[in-house]
Design a protein around this motif. Structure first.
Motif, PDB file in Angstrom:
ATOM      1  N   ASP A  15       1.370   1.355   2.680  1.00  0.00           N
ATOM      2  CA  ASP A  15       1.808   2.738   2.818  1.00  0.00           C
ATOM      3  C   ASP A  15       1.678   3.223   4.260  1.00  0.00           C
ATOM      4  O   ASP A  15       2.548   3.941   4.761  1.00  0.00           O
ATOM      5  CB  ASP A  15       1.034   3.654   1.874  1.00  0.00           C
ATOM      6  N   GLU A  19       4.731   4.478   6.716  1.00  0.00           N
ATOM      7  CA  GLU A  19       4.701   5.722   7.488  1.00  0.00           C
ATOM      8  C   GLU A  19       4.969   5.454   8.957  1.00  0.00           C
ATOM      9  O   GLU A  19       5.731   6.179   9.602  1.00  0.00           O
ATOM     10  CB  GLU A  19       3.361   6.447   7.302  1.00  0.00           C
ATOM     11  N   TYR A  70      11.631   5.820   0.252  1.00  0.00           N
ATOM     12  CA  TYR A  70      10.488   5.195  -0.429  1.00  0.00           C
ATOM     13  C   TYR A  70       9.536   6.282  -0.907  1.00  0.00           C
ATOM     14  O   TYR A  70       9.182   7.194  -0.169  1.00  0.00           O
ATOM     15  CB  TYR A  70       9.754   4.226   0.498  1.00  0.00           C
ATOM     16  N   ALA A  72       5.894   6.538  -2.765  1.00  0.00           N
ATOM     17  CA  ALA A  72       4.696   5.818  -3.205  1.00  0.00           C
ATOM     18  C   ALA A  72       4.282   6.188  -4.623  1.00  0.00           C
ATOM     19  O   ALA A  72       3.626   5.387  -5.301  1.00  0.00           O
ATOM     20  CB  ALA A  72       3.537   6.083  -2.244  1.00  0.00           C
ATOM     21  N   SER A  76       4.445   0.583  -5.819  1.00  0.00           N
ATOM     22  CA  SER A  76       3.958   0.041  -4.557  1.00  0.00           C
ATOM     23  C   SER A  76       5.117  -0.394  -3.669  1.00  0.00           C
ATOM     24  O   SER A  76       6.266  -0.529  -4.114  1.00  0.00           O
ATOM     25  CB  SER A  76       3.054  -1.168  -4.831  1.00  0.00           C
ATOM     26  N   VAL A  77       4.813  -0.661  -2.423  1.00  0.00           N
ATOM     27  CA  VAL A  77       5.815  -1.167  -1.483  1.00  0.00           C
ATOM     28  C   VAL A  77       6.351  -2.511  -1.988  1.00  0.00           C
ATOM     29  O   VAL A  77       7.555  -2.758  -1.944  1.00  0.00           O
ATOM     30  CB  VAL A  77       5.218  -1.300  -0.062  1.00  0.00           C
TER      31      VAL A  77
END
Length: 190
Positions: A15, A19, A70, A72, A76-77
């Motif tokens: 995350d 960012e 995206y 969160a 999840s990524v």
């Protein structure tokens, strides 16, 4: 030193890397690619082995372009990237005029690659699959054929019409009635 050139902490979370990537930090995105490339490539190979490398590149390009989307809270990524890889793999198959088998996508991509599967998960998935097969066998041959061609053969309703040589409305009706009967057999709410 400009912010985009600062070194990232070695244990930066996905995350945090997202960012940083959103601000244009290519090094942060490169770290994400490095961290998830093998997983994304495995998804691509499981669905579209002939185009796996291209799909992997397309996945990360799509992710870079969609960083702002995206969320969160939705997963999840890794799950996000696997979803993009799955979609790009299906696109690659469709571009060649082939459609994937639903079972292959669900088993290979969603369960085995993107999630850490426990033995209990495997048993649960296999039990559910066996229940679906048993419920499918309770259908009449016309409904069973329509559902099998659609969900395991990956055919559209128009393709089923051509294959079975029945009117499109009949194919749609058989599919709808078959799904309704399957829901009843499986105890699933409509």
């Amino acid at each position: 030193m400009p912010e985009s050139h600062r070194r990232l902490p070695t244990a930066a979370s996905d995350d945090a890397l997202i960012e940083r990537s959103r601000t244009g930090d290519a090094a942060a995105f490169a770290r994400l690619v490095e961290r998830h490339r093998v997983r994304v490539l495995a998804v691509a190979r499981s669905i579209a082995p002939h185009a796996a490398e291209d799909v992997t590149q397309q996945t990360f390009l799509s992710a870079w372009l969609a960083l702002g989307r995206y969320d969160a809270t939705r997963g999840s990524v890794a799950t996000w990237l696997c979803g993009i890889a799955r979609n790009r793999s299906i696109d690659a198959l469709r571009a060649e005029g082939r459609r994937p088998l639903l079972a292959r996508i669900e088993d290979a991509a969603a369960h085995l690659v993107c999630q850490e599967e426990t033995p209990f998960d495997v048993v649960e998935r296999r039990t559910a699959a066996a229940g679906v097969r048993r419920a499918l066998l309770t259908l009449g041959p016309e409904q069973r054929t329509a559902l099998t061609l659609a969900y395991y053969g990956g055919l559209s309703q128009q393709e089923i019409q051509v294959r079975t040589e029945v009117p499109l409305g009949t194919v749609k009706g058989r599919t709808r009635l078959g799904l309704r009967a399957m829901r009843v057999q499986l105890g699933v709410a409509a």
